[in-house]
Design a protein around this motif. Sequence first.
Motif, PDB file in Angstrom:
ATOM      1  N   MET A   1       0.854  -1.164   0.000  1.00 60.22           N
ATOM      2  CA  MET A   1       0.000   0.000   0.000  1.00 60.22           C
ATOM      3  C   MET A   1       0.899   1.225   0.000  1.00 60.22           C
ATOM      4  SD  MET A   1      -3.173   0.913   2.540  1.00 60.22           S
ATOM      5  CE  MET A   1      -3.858  -0.709   2.326  1.00 60.22           C
ATOM      6  N   ALA A   2       0.512   2.205  -0.790  1.00 64.91           N
ATOM      7  CA  ALA A   2       1.321   3.417  -0.921  1.00 64.91           C
ATOM      8  C   ALA A   2       0.446   4.641  -0.728  1.00 64.91           C
ATOM      9  CB  ALA A   2       1.980   3.458  -2.294  1.00 64.91           C
ATOM     10  N   GLY A   3       1.022   5.684  -0.167  1.00 64.45           N
ATOM     11  CA  GLY A   3       0.326   6.959  -0.007  1.00 64.45           C
ATOM     12  C   GLY A   3       1.294   8.104  -0.189  1.00 64.45           C
ATOM     13  N   ASP A   4       0.786   9.205  -0.686  1.00 63.20           N
ATOM     14  CA  ASP A   4       1.638  10.383  -0.847  1.00 63.20           C
ATOM     15  C   ASP A   4       1.754  11.107   0.487  1.00 63.20           C
ATOM     16  OD1 ASP A   4      -0.988  11.550  -0.798  1.00 63.20           O
ATOM     17  OD2 ASP A   4      -0.162  13.323  -1.761  1.00 63.20           O
ATOM     18  N   GLY A   5       2.505  12.196   0.500  1.00 65.17           N
ATOM     19  CA  GLY A   5       2.737  12.895   1.755  1.00 65.17           C
ATOM     20  C   GLY A   5       2.122  14.269   1.840  1.00 65.17           C
ATOM     21  N   GLN A   6       1.288  14.654   0.872  1.00 67.61           N
ATOM     22  CA  GLN A   6       0.802  16.021   0.838  1.00 67.61           C
ATOM     23  C   GLN A   6      -0.458  16.219   1.661  1.00 67.61           C
ATOM     24  OE1 GLN A   6       1.343  18.282  -2.704  1.00 67.61           O
ATOM     25  NE2 GLN A   6      -0.748  19.050  -2.649  1.00 67.61           N
ATOM     26  N   VAL A   7      -0.414  17.225   2.528  1.00 65.01           N
ATOM     27  CA  VAL A   7      -1.579  17.671   3.273  1.00 65.01           C
ATOM     28  C   VAL A   7      -1.861  19.089   2.803  1.00 65.01           C
ATOM     29  CG1 VAL A   7      -2.547  18.215   5.540  1.00 65.01           C
ATOM     30  CG2 VAL A   7      -1.029  16.238   5.262  1.00 65.01           C
ATOM     31  N   SER A   8      -3.053  19.297   2.273  1.00 65.55           N
ATOM     32  CA  SER A   8      -3.425  20.598   1.721  1.00 65.55           C
ATOM     33  C   SER A   8      -4.565  21.194   2.521  1.00 65.55           C
ATOM     34  CB  SER A   8      -3.885  20.457   0.263  1.00 65.55           C
ATOM     35  OG  SER A   8      -2.911  19.819  -0.506  1.00 65.55           O
ATOM     36  N   LEU A   9      -4.583  22.513   2.575  1.00 67.80           N
ATOM     37  CA  LEU A   9      -5.697  23.258   3.140  1.00 67.80           C
ATOM     38  C   LEU A   9      -6.120  24.224   2.052  1.00 67.80           C
ATOM     39  CD1 LEU A   9      -7.484  23.792   5.581  1.00 67.80           C
ATOM     40  CD2 LEU A   9      -5.782  25.427   6.386  1.00 67.80           C
ATOM     41  N   GLY A  10      -7.195  23.865   1.372  1.00 65.59           N
ATOM     42  CA  GLY A  10      -7.586  24.638   0.189  1.00 65.59           C
ATOM     43  C   GLY A  10      -6.514  24.478  -0.877  1.00 65.59           C
ATOM     44  N   GLN A  11      -5.980  25.593  -1.329  1.00 65.21           N
ATOM     45  CA  GLN A  11      -4.956  25.564  -2.366  1.00 65.21           C
ATOM     46  C   GLN A  11      -3.545  25.658  -1.805  1.00 65.21           C
ATOM     47  OE1 GLN A  11      -6.005  28.665  -5.093  1.00 65.21           O
ATOM     48  NE2 GLN A  11      -7.820  27.602  -5.808  1.00 65.21           N
ATOM     49  N   THR A  12      -3.419  25.560  -0.478  1.00 64.90           N
ATOM     50  CA  THR A  12      -2.115  25.695   0.167  1.00 64.90           C
ATOM     51  C   THR A  12      -1.615  24.344   0.663  1.00 64.90           C
ATOM     52  OG1 THR A  12      -2.733  27.913   0.895  1.00 64.90           O
ATOM     53  CG2 THR A  12      -0.864  26.878   2.019  1.00 64.90           C
ATOM     54  N   VAL A  13      -0.356  24.042   0.365  1.00 70.73           N
ATOM     55  CA  VAL A  13       0.265  22.826   0.892  1.00 70.73           C
ATOM     56  C   VAL A  13       0.735  23.141   2.309  1.00 70.73           C
ATOM     57  CG1 VAL A  13       2.146  21.170   0.641  1.00 70.73           C
ATOM     58  CG2 VAL A  13       0.991  22.061  -1.393  1.00 70.73           C
ATOM     59  N   ILE A  14       0.186  22.415   3.273  1.00 75.43           N
ATOM     60  CA  ILE A  14       0.533  22.609   4.680  1.00 75.43           C
ATOM     61  C   ILE A  14       1.734  21.747   5.049  1.00 75.43           C
ATOM     62  CG2 ILE A  14      -0.291  22.370   7.061  1.00 75.43           C
ATOM     63  CD1 ILE A  14      -1.652  24.613   5.471  1.00 75.43           C
ATOM     64  N   LYS A  15       1.752  20.539   4.521  1.00 79.34           N
ATOM     65  CA  LYS A  15       2.833  19.598   4.839  1.00 79.34           C
ATOM     66  C   LYS A  15       3.033  18.683   3.644  1.00 79.34           C
ATOM     67  CE  LYS A  15       4.285  16.306   8.362  1.00 79.34           C
ATOM     68  NZ  LYS A  15       4.018  15.753   9.679  1.00 79.34           N
ATOM     69  N   GLY A  16       4.268  18.365   3.355  1.00 80.40           N
ATOM     70  CA  GLY A  16       4.572  17.498   2.223  1.00 80.40           C
ATOM     71  C   GLY A  16       5.112  16.139   2.621  1.00 80.40           C
ATOM     72  N   THR A  17       5.240  15.900   3.936  1.00 81.46           N
ATOM     73  CA  THR A  17       5.868  14.653   4.393  1.00 81.46           C
ATOM     74  C   THR A  17       4.984  13.851   5.348  1.00 81.46           C
ATOM     75  OG1 THR A  17       6.951  15.843   6.202  1.00 81.46           O
ATOM     76  CG2 THR A  17       8.204  15.583   4.137  1.00 81.46           C
ATOM     77  N   MET A 130       5.383  -6.452 -13.022  1.00 82.12           N
ATOM     78  CA  MET A 130       5.839  -5.668 -11.877  1.00 82.12           C
ATOM     79  C   MET A 130       5.291  -6.269 -10.584  1.00 82.12           C
ATOM     80  SD  MET A 130       5.168  -1.854 -13.450  1.00 82.12           S
ATOM     81  CE  MET A 130       5.911  -0.923 -12.123  1.00 82.12           C
ATOM     82  N   SER A 131       6.052  -6.124  -9.491  1.00 82.64           N
ATOM     83  CA  SER A 131       5.568  -6.550  -8.180  1.00 82.64           C
ATOM     84  C   SER A 131       4.486  -5.571  -7.717  1.00 82.64           C
ATOM     85  CB  SER A 131       6.715  -6.565  -7.169  1.00 82.64           C
ATOM     86  OG  SER A 131       7.126  -5.228  -6.883  1.00 82.64           O
ATOM     87  N   ALA A 132       3.720  -5.970  -6.697  1.00 85.68           N
ATOM     88  CA  ALA A 132       2.676  -5.095  -6.153  1.00 85.68           C
ATOM     89  C   ALA A 132       3.286  -3.782  -5.661  1.00 85.68           C
ATOM     90  CB  ALA A 132       1.941  -5.807  -5.020  1.00 85.68           C
ATOM     91  N   GLU A 133       4.443  -3.860  -5.022  1.00 85.82           N
ATOM     92  CA  GLU A 133       5.090  -2.633  -4.539  1.00 85.82           C
ATOM     93  C   GLU A 133       5.495  -1.737  -5.702  1.00 85.82           C
ATOM     94  OE1 GLU A 133       8.892  -1.023  -1.926  1.00 85.82           O
ATOM     95  OE2 GLU A 133       8.309  -3.124  -1.755  1.00 85.82           O
ATOM     96  N   GLN A 134       6.047  -2.313  -6.765  1.00 83.09           N
ATOM     97  CA  GLN A 134       6.431  -1.518  -7.930  1.00 83.09           C
ATOM     98  C   GLN A 134       5.213  -0.869  -8.575  1.00 83.09           C
ATOM     99  OE1 GLN A 134       8.415  -4.770  -9.946  1.00 83.09           O
ATOM    100  NE2 GLN A 134      10.436  -3.815  -9.646  1.00 83.09           N
ATOM    101  N   VAL A 135       4.107  -1.614  -8.657  1.00 81.88           N
ATOM    102  CA  VAL A 135       2.876  -1.066  -9.224  1.00 81.88           C
ATOM    103  C   VAL A 135       2.400   0.119  -8.385  1.00 81.88           C
ATOM    104  CG1 VAL A 135       0.413  -1.519  -9.608  1.00 81.88           C
ATOM    105  CG2 VAL A 135       2.119  -3.179 -10.362  1.00 81.88           C
ATOM    106  N   ALA A 136       2.377  -0.045  -7.061  1.00 84.36           N
ATOM    107  CA  ALA A 136       1.920   1.022  -6.171  1.00 84.36           C
ATOM    108  C   ALA A 136       2.795   2.263  -6.301  1.00 84.36           C
ATOM    109  CB  ALA A 136       1.903   0.530  -4.728  1.00 84.36           C
ATOM    110  N   ARG A 137       4.103   2.074  -6.318  1.00 87.82           N
ATOM    111  CA  ARG A 137       5.017   3.221  -6.442  1.00 87.82           C
ATOM    112  C   ARG A 137       4.829   3.945  -7.770  1.00 87.82           C
ATOM    113  NH1 ARG A 137       8.860   3.829  -2.616  1.00 87.82           N
ATOM    114  NH2 ARG A 137       9.241   2.082  -1.215  1.00 87.82           N
ATOM    115  N   ARG A 138       4.744   3.190  -8.855  1.00 84.84           N
ATOM    116  CA  ARG A 138       4.605   3.807 -10.181  1.00 84.84           C
ATOM    117  C   ARG A 138       3.246   4.493 -10.315  1.00 84.84           C
ATOM    118  NH1 ARG A 138       6.001   7.037 -13.491  1.00 84.84           N
ATOM    119  NH2 ARG A 138       5.596   6.646 -15.686  1.00 84.84           N
ATOM    120  N   ALA A 139       2.198   3.879  -9.794  1.00 87.85           N
ATOM    121  CA  ALA A 139       0.870   4.497  -9.842  1.00 87.85           C
ATOM    122  C   ALA A 139       0.863   5.817  -9.082  1.00 87.85           C
ATOM    123  CB  ALA A 139      -0.182   3.538  -9.285  1.00 87.85           C
ATOM    124  N   MET A 140       1.543   5.858  -7.953  1.00 86.00           N
ATOM    125  CA  MET A 140       1.633   7.107  -7.184  1.00 86.00           C
ATOM    126  C   MET A 140       2.441   8.164  -7.930  1.00 86.00           C
ATOM    127  SD  MET A 140      -0.272   6.914  -4.555  1.00 86.00           S
ATOM    128  CE  MET A 140       0.255   8.485  -3.913  1.00 86.00           C
TER     129      MET A 140
END
Length: 161
Positions: A1-17, A130-140
């Motif tokens: 399972m993969a997830g990005d690190g962006q937390v947004s508030l409206g159009q502003t990025v609050i946190k990227g990690t 591709m492995s499941a991990e490779q698929v998840a990373r590339r899809a992200m």
Amino acid sequence: MAGDGQVSLGQTVIKGTARKVRRLQPGGLEIVVGFAGSTADAFTLLERLEVKLEATPGQLQRACVELAKDWRTDKYLQKLEAMLIVSDGADLYVVTGAGDVLEPEHDVAAIGSGGNYALAAGRALIETEMSAEQVARRAMEIAADICVYTNGNVTVETIEK
């Protein structure tokens, strides 16, 4: 399972990690959960899911259904704005505040702002070698290239089965 690190508030990025993918180990089980939406709401749901998992050992589907029922009927929980993807490596569920516990087709699921892009990419890539991990990373990566609310800071959690 993969997830990005962006937390947004409206159009502003609050946190990227941020870490939107977490590992739970209730009763020694390995469960991986990904979330989208309000971070505080998602953490509340993660705690509730962990309680349900401990109450129904080895029954991931039942725990998810019980969480969805509570989420839909409890006046406090009804206000929570988040979605969850839950897996034990064998089963995969998307849990929503509308009371849905969905088993996605093709063993690919995605939620959040870039979810449709990641889902389309994942569905296309799952048929490759591709492995499941490779698929998840590339899809992200693909989702991050398309969606302004998705970044390339990816967290991956795997379960060996």
